[in-house]
Write an enzyme that holds these catalytic residues in place. Sequence first.
Site, PDB file in Angstrom:
ATOM      1  N   GLN A 134     -11.329  39.716  45.382  1.00 59.21           N
ATOM      2  CA  GLN A 134     -12.526  39.011  45.839  1.00 59.21           C
ATOM      3  C   GLN A 134     -13.406  39.890  46.712  1.00 59.21           C
ATOM      4  O   GLN A 134     -14.387  39.413  47.287  1.00 59.21           O
ATOM      5  CB  GLN A 134     -12.115  37.746  46.603  1.00 59.21           C
ATOM      6  CG  GLN A 134     -11.405  36.724  45.725  1.00 59.21           C
ATOM      7  CD  GLN A 134     -10.881  35.525  46.494  1.00 59.21           C
ATOM      8  OE1 GLN A 134     -11.065  35.393  47.700  1.00 59.21           O
ATOM      9  NE2 GLN A 134     -10.204  34.626  45.786  1.00 59.21           N
ATOM     10  N   HIS A 154     -10.152  36.144  50.148  1.00 62.59           N
ATOM     11  CA  HIS A 154     -10.636  35.358  51.286  1.00 62.59           C
ATOM     12  C   HIS A 154     -11.240  36.220  52.406  1.00 62.59           C
ATOM     13  O   HIS A 154     -10.865  36.084  53.573  1.00 62.59           O
ATOM     14  CB  HIS A 154      -9.503  34.497  51.852  1.00 62.59           C
ATOM     15  CG  HIS A 154      -9.035  33.420  50.933  1.00 62.59           C
ATOM     16  ND1 HIS A 154      -8.207  32.395  51.341  1.00 62.59           N
ATOM     17  CD2 HIS A 154      -9.272  33.191  49.618  1.00 62.59           C
ATOM     18  CE1 HIS A 154      -7.957  31.593  50.322  1.00 62.59           C
ATOM     19  NE2 HIS A 154      -8.594  32.061  49.251  1.00 62.59           N
ATOM     20  N   TYR A 179      -0.691  25.766  46.719  1.00 59.25           N
ATOM     21  CA  TYR A 179      -0.663  26.083  45.288  1.00 59.25           C
ATOM     22  C   TYR A 179       0.729  25.889  44.689  1.00 59.25           C
ATOM     23  O   TYR A 179       0.868  25.612  43.500  1.00 59.25           O
ATOM     24  CB  TYR A 179      -1.136  27.511  45.053  1.00 59.25           C
ATOM     25  CG  TYR A 179      -2.594  27.741  45.352  1.00 59.25           C
ATOM     26  CD1 TYR A 179      -3.579  26.910  44.809  1.00 59.25           C
ATOM     27  CD2 TYR A 179      -3.009  28.785  46.164  1.00 59.25           C
ATOM     28  CE1 TYR A 179      -4.917  27.114  45.080  1.00 59.25           C
ATOM     29  CE2 TYR A 179      -4.349  28.997  46.435  1.00 59.25           C
ATOM     30  CZ  TYR A 179      -5.301  28.163  45.898  1.00 59.25           C
ATOM     31  OH  TYR A 179      -6.629  28.362  46.167  1.00 59.25           O
TER      32      TYR A 179
END
Length: 383
Positions: free
Chosen positions: A91, A157, A270
């Site tokens: 990310q 993140h 998750y």
Amino acid sequence: MTKITPTIAASFIGAVLLSTTALAQEGFTINGGDQAVSVTPVTEFDEPWAMTFLPDGTMLVTEKGGTLLHVTQGGEKTEVSGVPAVAYGGQGGLGDVVLHPNFAENDMVYLSYAEEGEGGYGAALARGTLDLSGDSPALRDVNVIWRQAPKVDSQKHYSHRIVFSPDGMMFVTSGEHQEQTPAQDMDTNLGKIVRLNDDGSVPDDNPFQDQGDLARQFWSVGHRNMLGIAFDGDGQLWAHEMGPRGGDELNRIVAGENYGWPVVSNGDNYSGSQIPDHDTNDSFKKPEVSWNPVISPAGFVIYDGEMFPEWQGDGFIGGLSSKALIRVGFGEQEDGTLGAETERFDMGERIREVEQGPDGALWLLEDGDGGRLLKLTPQEDAS
């Protein structure tokens, strides 16, 4: 502010959960309430991430791979040199771009990005002056003024969204790299919203002055992955964050508050293991709006333009997994919260960024390779 009851909001959402008529390059129409909206594709990018408008109506657009572009509203693109090297992967990459509040006088631009260093990866914030005087735009005198600490072995993140307050203070979202526990650790600035002076120095009136040198940066703690932050017309700060499996949040940000991650969440891990809901623990600040199923929020603007007068004061959030533009109304709800989703536009593609143009048009960036720049304007009455 307008009061929106949950019952009205729910029925309104059902009435306006609309699909696009087409996603052709020549444009399409979305309909919301009494307002038909024309969506005009302008140009395409390679993994666009953020944009901001310059005083002359042109814009700066970041691409995740490390490119900063100067872009006209007609779609002409010119690369801006002088951008720091980024750690592209996962990310991470080039992130947010914002202007100094006094950009018209000082030409100063702020960039966030992922960098690699001892211990792994982290977000960094740099500023430099934008030089558009020649044929080749450039950032000059670029200096790093803030970093996530410590670096970690994760490329997730980062968050690293930036906004300036009406009084000129700088707020930066600092994600917890999907490591969870740093969000409650006062010895790391991960999982926090930090408040800084415009040069990156730490003001002496932040709320955690007596909890360690690093904690002096913090404005609020207990956050996950915040990809949108904005001030409303009353000077109130709002930020949204992605939940785990469920539980995306829009939070009213208050100095010194703890927002609970990873101790509480309206979603689950998750792995499937449950997390206690916010309602089970009054020691943490609860979200004003929560989504389950998730919208995967990215990009955020609180509208104050003239082009869509009925939207003034409303928030607009890009949806990644939801492939939507989400409109949020602010005001006291029957359950005591201060916001509710009031409208959702099905955009057919992941929406990474939302900005308001100088004339009041809304501009969106689609996510990923070939992500388009879209301009939203009221549709002309053809009758």
